[in-house]
Write an enzyme that holds these catalytic residues in place. Structure first.
Site, PDB file in Angstrom:
ATOM      1  N   CYS A 260       0.801  -1.225   0.000  1.00  0.00           N
ATOM      2  CA  CYS A 260       0.000   0.000   0.000  1.00  0.00           C
ATOM      3  C   CYS A 260       0.834   1.276   0.000  1.00  0.00           C
ATOM      4  CB  CYS A 260      -0.934  -0.002   1.201  1.00  0.00           C
ATOM      5  SG  CYS A 260      -2.135  -1.354   1.206  1.00  0.00           S
ATOM      6  N   HIS A 339      12.342   0.869   5.085  1.00  0.00           N
ATOM      7  CA  HIS A 339      12.089  -0.530   4.735  1.00  0.00           C
ATOM      8  C   HIS A 339      12.597  -1.423   5.856  1.00  0.00           C
ATOM      9  CE1 HIS A 339      11.482  -4.119   2.428  1.00  0.00           C
ATOM     10  NE2 HIS A 339      11.291  -3.477   1.300  1.00  0.00           N
ATOM     11  N   HIS A 429      -1.674  20.073   6.783  1.00  0.00           N
ATOM     12  CA  HIS A 429      -2.610  19.010   6.405  1.00  0.00           C
ATOM     13  C   HIS A 429      -1.926  17.651   6.493  1.00  0.00           C
ATOM     14  CE1 HIS A 429      -5.194  22.242   4.984  1.00  0.00           C
ATOM     15  NE2 HIS A 429      -4.215  22.662   4.205  1.00  0.00           N
ATOM     16  N   HIS A 433      -2.445   7.162   5.332  1.00  0.00           N
ATOM     17  CA  HIS A 433      -3.038   6.025   4.631  1.00  0.00           C
ATOM     18  C   HIS A 433      -4.237   5.456   5.391  1.00  0.00           C
ATOM     19  CE1 HIS A 433      -3.672   2.300   2.599  1.00  0.00           C
ATOM     20  NE2 HIS A 433      -3.023   1.558   3.479  1.00  0.00           N
ATOM     21  N   HIS A 462     -14.168   5.950   5.339  1.00  0.00           N
ATOM     22  CA  HIS A 462     -15.627   5.778   5.403  1.00  0.00           C
ATOM     23  C   HIS A 462     -16.254   5.748   4.021  1.00  0.00           C
ATOM     24  CE1 HIS A 462     -19.852   7.058   5.959  1.00  0.00           C
ATOM     25  NE2 HIS A 462     -19.771   6.405   7.097  1.00  0.00           N
ATOM     26  N   ASN A 466     -10.402   1.124   2.082  1.00  0.00           N
ATOM     27  CA  ASN A 466      -8.950   1.097   1.889  1.00  0.00           C
ATOM     28  C   ASN A 466      -8.678   0.851   0.408  1.00  0.00           C
ATOM     29  OD1 ASN A 466      -6.219   0.544   1.760  1.00  0.00           O
ATOM     30  ND2 ASN A 466      -6.189  -0.762   3.569  1.00  0.00           N
TER      31      ASN A 466
END
Length: 532
Positions: A260, A339, A429, A433, A462, A466
């Site tokens: 993702c 990572h 802002h 994720h 909402h 995802n």
């Protein structure tokens, strides 16, 4: 176990009334114990702070010498009157012409080297997020009813689905591929269905992007596509090139299996290519094929992704052309990548495999929160020196030094209240994720963010679920639809995924972003925010 108690949190669940037995009529409840994200300051590792300061140290010579040069030059010039200054300049020019010319040559050479070696500015011209049609919309009850109608799941597993959906933070207007709800079910794991879904979401996002920017597909020099699960031959990037008849010398790349957070990796790759190729456009497409990896088995750890992942795709247009300065929306400031794949637990945290019945899916480890927290801690610790105000950095380091000097870490933790850097001073802002409600709750608590800071992430979860690597762009689209982005605002996009990886992007707004004519939120933006 005693040393790990600070990583555990409790909550009361399953409230009810005892229906039978000697305690009938008495209230009942259960206590759930779960891991929470680690305190980022309590367990901070100084080597990751050093990574962030490496950039500043590389530029330390400028920070140290320029102020001294300005002070000395100002003191020298300030001691002379205007007549004395002009007379001194004229005398130097007349009687030491070689020195003046040498100085000018060195000055011009220095400026030339600076402008030739400094990184090119990377501008974000615009972006687009695919909005599926209403016939692909599915509510939680519709999904549960379909699962029950297949006859494959017992009540215990259906109840597990229901509990996950009810606590997921996902609403009743998310989208999944139509074949998943077909009766009888359609096998979505075929290459044909995968290509059909890829064409639908990618071309939908790209059509909108080209309309908004008025850039022709043949003008694009670089194309980067990331999709973790579905990687056909020819590649997804080849599908786009074929569909839009793009130029023959285009630099195309296809990133697969990177989870993702791959959207940030794709932006980083496009940035590196643009810095090596002047006067170019780059398009970055981030998506995931929901139907192709829909799990059809009964293993609970592999059922969880079905409850969260939904259709989505983003397309971003980047440019390094100086003439795009005025029409660009954002400028790329920083990219920080982390990572943790060298650790076995992190590597297997989100793992694609088959169950005992040969059903393919993603197995999500119960240690996801803990492992994700470690990756997040590393990433934001590295990012901090690049973005935090100097006052915050001093307070942060003072806390670390006080804690490091104590011979007893336990006593130090009690005596010294940890100072958590205020990232609200670095960013206006936040686009975090939208993985799940639990992860967003933990991040908000750990970073001490307000409900307004988390609004874009929660509302994206909402409304769209995802959407994997494209979720951070649906969140930025939400901010634009609400008219919240003003000139000079700094936006932090942070994503995490399999590997285990955590990656950050920092953008600065070039102008006040007006409410766009095309945006996936426009039909329902006035209904948000909602309580979930």
């Amino acid at each position: 176990m005693a040393d790990e108690r600070h990583l555990l949190s409790t909550e009361i669940v399953d409230r009810g009334i005892e229906s039978t037995g000697p305690n009938a009529g008495s209230p009942t409840f259960s206590v759930r114990v779960r891991r929470r994200l680690p305190d980022f300051v309590q367990s901070v590792n100084l080597k990751y702070v050093k990574l962030g300061y490496h950039y500043l140290i590389n530029h330390g010579i400028y920070l140290a010498t320029i102020p001294v040069f300005v002070l000395v030059f100002g003191a020298e010039v300030g001691s002379l009157s205007r007549e004395e200054l002009w007379r001194k300049l004229w005398e130097e020019a007349c009687y030491d012409l070689a020195t003046v010319l040498s100085f000018l040559a060195v000055f011009v050479l220095t400026l030339s080297v600076y402008f030739m070696t400094r990184p090119r500015s990377i501008f974000l011209i615009d972006f687009a997020c695919y909005k599926p049609s209403n016939d692909l919309k599915v509510s939680k009850e519709q999904l549960l009813s379909h699962l029950r109608s297949t006859g494959k799941y017992d009540e215990a597993l259906l109840g597990f689905h229901r509990r996950i959906l009810e606590t997921s933070g996902i609403g009743d207007e998310t989208y999944i591929p139509k074949p998943l709800l077909a009766n009888p079910p359609v096998n979505c794991s075929t290459m044909k269905e995968g290509r059909a879904e890829a064409s639908l979401v990618m071309f939908g996002a790209l059509d909108e992007l080209f309309r908004k920017t008025k850039v022709k597909p043949k003008d694009v020099s670089v194309l980067v596509v990331n999709c973790s699960i579905f990687n056909p031959t020819p590649s997804l990037s080849a599908m786009i090139i074929n569909h839009y008849k793009m130029r023959g010398n285009i630099l195309s790349y296809n990133l697969g299996g990177m989870g993702c957070s791959a959207g940030v990796i794709a932006i980083d790759l496009a940035r590196d290519i643009l810095e090596a190729n002047g006067n170019s456009y780059a398009v970055v497409v981030s998506t995931e094929m929901v139907g192709f990896n829909w799990y059809k088995g009964k293993v609970r750890e592999m059922v969880v992704p079905n409850c969260f992942f939904r259709m989505g795709c983003s397309a971003v247009l980047l440019s390094n052309r100086r003439r795009d300065f005025r029409r660009a929306k954002y400028r790329l400031e920083h990219v920080v990548r982390t990572h943790k794949g060298s650790d076995d637990r992190s590597f297997r945290c989100v793992y694609q495999e088959e169950d005992e019945e040969r059903n393919k899916g993603l197995r999500v480890s119960k240690d996801l929160i803990e492992i994700g927290g470690e990756a997040l801690k590393t990433n934001i610790t590295t990012l901090g020196p690049l973005v935090l105000p100097f006052s915050e950095q001093l307070l942060f380091f003072a806390t670390l030094l006080r804690r490091g000097r104590s011979p007893s870490p336990a006593k130090s933790a009690e005596a010294t209240k940890p100072y958590i850097p205020d990232y609200k001073l670095a960013f206006e802002h936040f686009c975090i994720h939208a993985a799940s409600k639990v992860i967003l709750d933990e991040l908000q608590w750990n970073l001490e963010l307000s409900d307004e800071n988390m609004e874009a992430s929660r509302m994206t979860l909402h409304r769209f679920g995802n959407t994997s690597s494209s979720s951070i762009w649906y969140e930025l689209a939400y901010l634009e639809a609400k008219g919240k982005v003003r000139k000079g605002d700094r936006i932090w996009q942070i994503a995490f995924g399999s590997g285990f990886k955590c990656n950050s992007l920092v953008w600065r707004s070039m102008r006040r972003v007006r409410k766009p004519a095309e945006n996936p939120w426009l039909d329902r933006v006035d209904a948000y925010p909602v309580q979930n």
